[in-house]
Design a protein around this motif. Structure first.
Motif, PDB file in Angstrom:
ATOM      1  N   ARG A  52       0.825  -1.209   0.000  1.00  0.00           N
ATOM      2  CA  ARG A  52       0.000   0.000   0.000  1.00  0.00           C
ATOM      3  C   ARG A  52       0.861   1.261   0.000  1.00  0.00           C
ATOM      4  O   ARG A  52       0.512   2.247  -0.640  1.00  0.00           O
ATOM      5  CB  ARG A  52      -0.965   0.002   1.188  1.00  0.00           C
ATOM      6  N   VAL A  53       2.007   1.215   0.665  1.00  0.00           N
ATOM      7  CA  VAL A  53       2.925   2.354   0.689  1.00  0.00           C
ATOM      8  C   VAL A  53       3.641   2.468  -0.654  1.00  0.00           C
ATOM      9  O   VAL A  53       3.846   3.565  -1.172  1.00  0.00           O
ATOM     10  CB  VAL A  53       3.913   2.238   1.864  1.00  0.00           C
ATOM     11  N   VAL A  55       2.387   1.574  -3.508  1.00  0.00           N
ATOM     12  CA  VAL A  55       1.394   2.109  -4.441  1.00  0.00           C
ATOM     13  C   VAL A  55       1.308   3.625  -4.304  1.00  0.00           C
ATOM     14  O   VAL A  55       1.267   4.349  -5.303  1.00  0.00           O
ATOM     15  CB  VAL A  55       0.014   1.445  -4.220  1.00  0.00           C
ATOM     16  N   ARG A  56       1.292   4.101  -3.089  1.00  0.00           N
ATOM     17  CA  ARG A  56       1.237   5.550  -2.860  1.00  0.00           C
ATOM     18  C   ARG A  56       2.443   6.235  -3.498  1.00  0.00           C
ATOM     19  O   ARG A  56       2.311   7.250  -4.175  1.00  0.00           O
ATOM     20  CB  ARG A  56       1.198   5.838  -1.359  1.00  0.00           C
ATOM     21  N   GLN A  57       3.615   5.664  -3.296  1.00  0.00           N
ATOM     22  CA  GLN A  57       4.822   6.270  -3.853  1.00  0.00           C
ATOM     23  C   GLN A  57       4.852   6.154  -5.374  1.00  0.00           C
ATOM     24  O   GLN A  57       5.268   7.091  -6.056  1.00  0.00           O
ATOM     25  CB  GLN A  57       6.068   5.621  -3.239  1.00  0.00           C
ATOM     26  N   LEU A  58       4.377   5.039  -5.916  1.00  0.00           N
ATOM     27  CA  LEU A  58       4.317   4.885  -7.369  1.00  0.00           C
ATOM     28  C   LEU A  58       3.428   5.951  -8.001  1.00  0.00           C
ATOM     29  O   LEU A  58       3.728   6.454  -9.087  1.00  0.00           O
ATOM     30  CB  LEU A  58       3.808   3.489  -7.739  1.00  0.00           C
ATOM     31  N   ALA A  59       2.341   6.305  -7.327  1.00  0.00           N
ATOM     32  CA  ALA A  59       1.468   7.369  -7.836  1.00  0.00           C
ATOM     33  C   ALA A  59       2.228   8.689  -7.925  1.00  0.00           C
ATOM     34  O   ALA A  59       2.081   9.440  -8.902  1.00  0.00           O
ATOM     35  CB  ALA A  59       0.234   7.516  -6.947  1.00  0.00           C
ATOM     36  N   HIS A  60       3.058   8.976  -6.933  1.00  0.00           N
ATOM     37  CA  HIS A  60       3.862  10.201  -6.967  1.00  0.00           C
ATOM     38  C   HIS A  60       4.869  10.161  -8.113  1.00  0.00           C
ATOM     39  O   HIS A  60       5.035  11.153  -8.835  1.00  0.00           O
ATOM     40  CB  HIS A  60       4.596  10.416  -5.643  1.00  0.00           C
ATOM     41  N   PHE A  61       5.545   9.031  -8.279  1.00  0.00           N
ATOM     42  CA  PHE A  61       6.503   8.903  -9.380  1.00  0.00           C
ATOM     43  C   PHE A  61       5.797   9.088 -10.718  1.00  0.00           C
ATOM     44  O   PHE A  61       6.303   9.759 -11.609  1.00  0.00           O
ATOM     45  CB  PHE A  61       7.207   7.542  -9.345  1.00  0.00           C
ATOM     46  N   TYR A  62       4.629   8.488 -10.863  1.00  0.00           N
ATOM     47  CA  TYR A  62       3.863   8.573 -12.101  1.00  0.00           C
ATOM     48  C   TYR A  62       3.441  10.012 -12.376  1.00  0.00           C
ATOM     49  O   TYR A  62       3.441  10.455 -13.525  1.00  0.00           O
ATOM     50  CB  TYR A  62       2.646   7.655 -12.021  1.00  0.00           C
ATOM     51  N   ASN A  63       3.077  10.735 -11.334  1.00  0.00           N
ATOM     52  CA  ASN A  63       2.696  12.137 -11.511  1.00  0.00           C
ATOM     53  C   ASN A  63       3.876  12.998 -11.946  1.00  0.00           C
ATOM     54  O   ASN A  63       3.687  14.000 -12.632  1.00  0.00           O
ATOM     55  CB  ASN A  63       2.072  12.698 -10.236  1.00  0.00           C
ATOM     56  N   ASP A  82      -2.755  -0.212 -11.453  1.00  0.00           N
ATOM     57  CA  ASP A  82      -3.378   0.812 -12.296  1.00  0.00           C
ATOM     58  C   ASP A  82      -2.863   2.186 -11.870  1.00  0.00           C
ATOM     59  O   ASP A  82      -3.479   2.879 -11.056  1.00  0.00           O
ATOM     60  CB  ASP A  82      -4.903   0.730 -12.182  1.00  0.00           C
ATOM     61  N   LEU A  83      -1.718   2.566 -12.423  1.00  0.00           N
ATOM     62  CA  LEU A  83      -1.082   3.819 -12.021  1.00  0.00           C
ATOM     63  C   LEU A  83      -1.914   5.036 -12.383  1.00  0.00           C
ATOM     64  O   LEU A  83      -1.902   6.030 -11.652  1.00  0.00           O
ATOM     65  CB  LEU A  83       0.314   3.925 -12.636  1.00  0.00           C
ATOM     66  N   GLU A  84      -2.638   4.980 -13.490  1.00  0.00           N
ATOM     67  CA  GLU A  84      -3.486   6.115 -13.858  1.00  0.00           C
ATOM     68  C   GLU A  84      -4.560   6.347 -12.803  1.00  0.00           C
ATOM     69  O   GLU A  84      -4.836   7.484 -12.429  1.00  0.00           O
ATOM     70  CB  GLU A  84      -4.117   5.893 -15.226  1.00  0.00           C
ATOM     71  N   LYS A  85      -5.154   5.278 -12.320  1.00  0.00           N
ATOM     72  CA  LYS A  85      -6.193   5.395 -11.289  1.00  0.00           C
ATOM     73  C   LYS A  85      -5.617   6.002 -10.018  1.00  0.00           C
ATOM     74  O   LYS A  85      -6.161   6.966  -9.471  1.00  0.00           O
ATOM     75  CB  LYS A  85      -6.794   4.019 -10.982  1.00  0.00           C
ATOM     76  N   TRP A  86      -4.514   5.440  -9.552  1.00  0.00           N
ATOM     77  CA  TRP A  86      -3.946   5.912  -8.294  1.00  0.00           C
ATOM     78  C   TRP A  86      -3.402   7.337  -8.401  1.00  0.00           C
ATOM     79  O   TRP A  86      -3.555   8.132  -7.488  1.00  0.00           O
ATOM     80  CB  TRP A  86      -2.851   4.956  -7.821  1.00  0.00           C
ATOM     81  N   LEU A  94      -5.515   9.848  -1.933  1.00  0.00           N
ATOM     82  CA  LEU A  94      -4.483   8.824  -2.090  1.00  0.00           C
ATOM     83  C   LEU A  94      -4.043   8.302  -0.728  1.00  0.00           C
ATOM     84  O   LEU A  94      -3.954   7.092  -0.511  1.00  0.00           O
ATOM     85  CB  LEU A  94      -3.283   9.386  -2.857  1.00  0.00           C
ATOM     86  N   VAL A  95      -3.811   9.204   0.196  1.00  0.00           N
ATOM     87  CA  VAL A  95      -3.405   8.797   1.547  1.00  0.00           C
ATOM     88  C   VAL A  95      -4.505   7.964   2.198  1.00  0.00           C
ATOM     89  O   VAL A  95      -4.243   6.892   2.747  1.00  0.00           O
ATOM     90  CB  VAL A  95      -3.043  10.026   2.406  1.00  0.00           C
ATOM     91  N   GLU A  96      -5.740   8.445   2.122  1.00  0.00           N
ATOM     92  CA  GLU A  96      -6.857   7.729   2.733  1.00  0.00           C
ATOM     93  C   GLU A  96      -7.052   6.350   2.102  1.00  0.00           C
ATOM     94  O   GLU A  96      -7.312   5.372   2.804  1.00  0.00           O
ATOM     95  CB  GLU A  96      -8.143   8.560   2.604  1.00  0.00           C
ATOM     96  N   SER A  97      -6.891   6.256   0.801  1.00  0.00           N
ATOM     97  CA  SER A  97      -7.084   4.979   0.096  1.00  0.00           C
ATOM     98  C   SER A  97      -5.985   3.967   0.369  1.00  0.00           C
ATOM     99  O   SER A  97      -6.174   2.780   0.130  1.00  0.00           O
ATOM    100  CB  SER A  97      -7.140   5.225  -1.420  1.00  0.00           C
ATOM    101  N   THR A  98      -4.844   4.434   0.839  1.00  0.00           N
ATOM    102  CA  THR A  98      -3.719   3.525   1.067  1.00  0.00           C
ATOM    103  C   THR A  98      -3.407   3.331   2.553  1.00  0.00           C
ATOM    104  O   THR A  98      -2.339   2.862   2.897  1.00  0.00           O
ATOM    105  CB  THR A  98      -2.474   4.004   0.306  1.00  0.00           C
ATOM    106  N   THR A  99      -4.357   3.688   3.407  1.00  0.00           N
ATOM    107  CA  THR A  99      -4.161   3.369   4.821  1.00  0.00           C
ATOM    108  C   THR A  99      -4.287   1.855   5.006  1.00  0.00           C
ATOM    109  O   THR A  99      -4.847   1.158   4.153  1.00  0.00           O
ATOM    110  CB  THR A  99      -5.192   4.077   5.717  1.00  0.00           C
ATOM    111  N   GLU A 100      -3.780   1.384   6.097  1.00  0.00           N
ATOM    112  CA  GLU A 100      -3.854  -0.055   6.373  1.00  0.00           C
ATOM    113  C   GLU A 100      -5.288  -0.555   6.371  1.00  0.00           C
ATOM    114  O   GLU A 100      -5.587  -1.645   5.897  1.00  0.00           O
ATOM    115  CB  GLU A 100      -3.192  -0.338   7.728  1.00  0.00           C
TER     116      GLU A 100
END
Length: 104
Positions: A52-53, A55-63, A82-86, A94-100
């Motif tokens: 989950r962490v 994924v959060r970081q991958l979204a930042h890299f993708y942005n 699905d990097l476009e989605k995240w 993004l933070v809320e969606s990737t909480t434990e």
């Protein structure tokens, strides 16, 4: 000591929401070997990090740059994410969606 002349002030880094163009530009200055080294360095640094962490970081890299996000995802063996989605989520979503509690 830092010598300056004239007025000095603090820069408010929260003045805008452009957190991605500068790292994207830096990424695009790199040649293919440098990019692969970056992907592998991040892969090693994220060993043992919860998905989950990652994924959060991958979204930042993708942005910052889509190829940056895809390259790191591939290095991590997460190319099916699905990097476009995240990456389309707001920071707070993004933070809320990737909480434990909420991830998956």
């Amino acid at each position: 000591a830092l010598k300056i002349s004239g007025d000095a002030d603090r820069f408010d880094h929260r003045e805008d929401e452009d957190y991605f163009s500068q790292p994207g530009k830096l990424f695009n200055l790199m040649n293919a070997d440098q990019k692969n080294q970056l992907f592998n360095n991040i892969k090693c640094a994220m060993d043992g990090v919860p998905e989950r962490v990652k994924v959060r970081q991958l979204a930042h890299f993708y942005n910052a740059d889509s190829e940056y996000g895809k390259g790191v995802a591939k290095a991590l063996g997460m190319e099916n994410i699905d990097l476009e989605k995240w990456s389309s989520k707001s920071y707070s979503d993004l933070v809320e969606s990737t909480t434990e509690e909420n991830y998956k």
